[in-house]
Design an enzyme around this catalytic site. Sequence first.
Site: not given
Ligand code: VGL
Ligand code: ZN
Length: 217
Positions: A22, A60, A95, A120, A165
Amino acid sequence: MPANHLAGAEPPGPDTALIVVDVQVGFLPGGSLPVPRGDEVVPVINALARRYANVVLTQDWHAPEHLSFASAHPGRAPFETIDLPYGPQVLWPDHCVMGTADAAFAPGLDIPHAQAILRKGYRREVDSYSAFLEADRITRTGLDGYLASRGIRAVHVCGLATDFCVAWTALDARRYGLAAAVIEDACRGIDLGGSVAKAWAEMAAAGVRRISAAQVG
Ligand code: VGL
Ligand code: ZN
């Protein structure tokens, strides 16, 4: 002198994959869910990735109005936790909505030899921190099969965010019988109420090794 002169340096072999988690605009300063100093991992990961024959990027990639967004729950605010049918869920600012600029990879990320991109969190009802298993803990993304069919037995994990993540991905790698290490200086955390320390403790208990980029030969 090559970097692998360092004590403990371990050149990643053909059975090891780097999973870059991510590293997206939304998680950088100025993004929708900024990870403090998240931008600092980009040059570290660019250099690191060159040492691996096998690299997987994760992205993400949320449906609009995703149920992990506070905005989908009237009266709720980001960073509160609610109960969803599959368990507790932290609510986030909107996001990384699929196809938006916020969901794009960090502009400086330069890993042309990455072979797979795993998206994902695309189902509106279920989040997915882990690159292996969605938050319902039942639905598989297919990454375990992809790695197994390519003969991968170990993963090194880096990216954003350490406590969500990255940690969930490393923990699930262990669940699927892979050796796993997290490259600490190639990660940054969000840190909600001590979540970074908790993540490191859970990873240690699960046999996830904590290494630095300099330890990768
Ligand atoms: C993530 C919160 C929400 C991450 C993704 O990539 O760690 N954290 N979505
Ligand atoms: Zn997320």
